[in-house]
Design an enzyme around this catalytic site. Sequence first.
Site, short mmCIF file in Angstrom:
data_model
loop_
_atom_site.label_atom_id
_atom_site.label_comp_id
_atom_site.label_asym_id
_atom_site.label_seq_id
_atom_site.Cartn_x
_atom_site.Cartn_y
_atom_site.Cartn_z
N ARG A 110 21.44 0.95 -24.82
CA ARG A 110 20.15 0.90 -25.51
C ARG A 110 20.23 1.73 -26.79
O ARG A 110 21.21 2.44 -27.02
CB ARG A 110 19.05 1.43 -24.61
N CYS A 114 19.82 -1.07 -35.67
CA CYS A 114 19.73 -0.37 -36.94
C CYS A 114 18.40 -0.72 -37.60
O CYS A 114 18.15 -1.87 -37.90
CB CYS A 114 20.87 -0.78 -37.86
N GLU A 149 12.40 7.88 -27.58
CA GLU A 149 13.22 9.04 -27.95
C GLU A 149 13.97 8.82 -29.27
O GLU A 149 15.21 8.82 -29.32
CB GLU A 149 14.18 9.40 -26.81
N GLU A 309 7.26 11.84 -20.57
CA GLU A 309 8.16 11.81 -19.41
C GLU A 309 8.27 13.24 -18.90
O GLU A 309 8.42 14.18 -19.69
CB GLU A 309 9.55 11.27 -19.81
#
Length: 650
Positions: A110, A114, A149, A309
């Site tokens: 994952r 780009c 993230e 999370e």
Amino acid sequence: MSNQIEVIKAGVDYYPEHWDRSIWESDIELMLKSGVKVVRLAEFAWSRLEPTEGKYDFEWLDDIISRLTKAKLEIILGTPTSCPPVWMYRKYEEVRHTEKSGLKTATGIRGHRCWESPVFLKFSQKIISQMAKRYATNSNIIAWQLDNELESNSCNCDNCTSAFREHLKKKFNGDIKKLNLAYGLDVWSGEYSNFDEIITPIGAQYKPGWLNPSYMLEHARWASESTAKFVDFQIATIRKEIPKAFITTNSCFTAHTPDFHKIFDRLNVAAYDNYPSLYKAEDGYPNADRGFILDWVRGLKDDNFWLLEQVGGSFGCWAPISPAPKPSMMDGYAWQAVGHGANLIMFFRWRTATKGAEMFCHGLLEHHGIPGRRFNEFAKFCTELNALEIPTDTVIKSDVALLYSSEQDFAFRVQEMSAGFTYRKQVELLHSAFRGIGVNVDVINESADIGKYKVVLLPTHFVSDDLVATKLEKFVSDGGTVVITNRSGVKDKHGACLMHKLPGDFAKICCVTVAEYDAIGEDTVPLIVGDKKYTASTWNDILELCGAKAYAIYDGEYYKGQVAASKNFFGKGTAYYLGTVGDMAFYRDLAIEISSDTKITHDITIPKGLDVITRNKGKTKYTFIFNNSYTECEYKRMTFKPFESKVIIL
Ligand code: GAL
């Protein structure tokens, strides 16, 4: 109402696309029973939402959203841009991330896209618009999470190379000679004739320290700005359909952490993924002092924050499976986060995956799906949290500010100073010294206003910024106390060394200069303050006093008897300069001295590992106490079992 919700809530990260629909309903029932209020969905589900180019399938997402809505569970919807589907990679090579080696990242992982690729942006724009249009009127969706993230752009494809060149052209007004001069590219015959000769840091020789540090620093800045631009693009896409959409992203610390202050400036709430290490540190305490991270997240927008999370079980995927969270850790780390300003705590993840790379990144429910010890602790946390109804606009008051700068972090990352010397370590040492005696610390951006604080900590201001020096001079003149540490004032904004005696601009308020330094790395030298003995390590400045008093003296090496740290009275205030990296006891005693001198309430009876922090609203005080240690301790006539937490409301 602060941060979109009125009272602090708990939630879970759910991947309905991984499970047969027959269990969705019982999952929802169990969520309701355990006190869950919010569910996050879809941040990796692109291949299920657009199985083939331009053909969308929202039926399953509609279904789960309508079931959650019926159950009155609120939703955070993720944009799925972290994982584009395989068909896109096969057909459009340019969407694939290019590694430092120059090779394209293989599919099957994952985050391998780009975002400088126009093709990728076109597909992202389409899927995000489709989602935003479809769910625009669903008031149950309380927020959007962008991607997953996000890191600084580490891609080296042609599009990124062009974008980096453009960035440099703009910076140097199209004058390549200026760039050559600023970066000192005559060293090793590295001068460019034009901007088109410049590439991103790529190739087998890539290693921080071998490439020109000024160029590397600017690349780190560009890489962070590229991420911020991607965030802007996603915000604009969502807001075109939902002008008032509440948007955030789940940040985390990695080797490629971008400037999250800048990124969250654009977003509605700061958010973080909180995975305290589950390993023991060498001193027998937990490896995780999440107090720093949590204060850092709160500082990103100088406001309370969300955790998208929160550790739900032992990790395992990129590394061997970690130890399990010990009894009380699950709710203990969650309460600690609430104490430091978390308004929403989403646990990762509801069920442990049975397939795929993360099948051993444990969730709340084991593979069998039957609630066990961890789940029960989580449910206990939810029930207690819901019962307390803690307002989200409760605030943490701090007299101490720690100035944090991504710029310094970048500069340190591209050029190692001495073994074990990192920006983050310097920052954390100062932070934990004050936190250890119960003093709150706001970790704020270097550029933030410091007027309201009594004490300002400036760790390692490596790349100089005149504004910071001017601000501190005024702050100290007006009566403030500052602590400035070694490797400050070293470089100009292009990352070249300044031709002045260190600590440069800060010499004026500190009345001290660095005669010489010894980068001792992991070696140690005895250190003396008054009649107390400590240990110096990592980096030793040998100081010359020009008005300041000696604060600490080396008791070893060829500089035995010379000054390691100084204290100076300037205007109405005080400036400390720490030329070395002390041990924890050194920082603790310094924090006690400073807190006493500046009349900041502190408590030296707090046992090691105990985290004590208070959120206030009007006259009501919510104090959160968490024993982050493997041993029982006593505090204020209360006993805390390992990892036990208590909430005291007065
Ligand atoms: C996080 C990530 C999640 C999952 C988790 C596993 O960093 O955002 O998607 O991979 O780690 O612990």
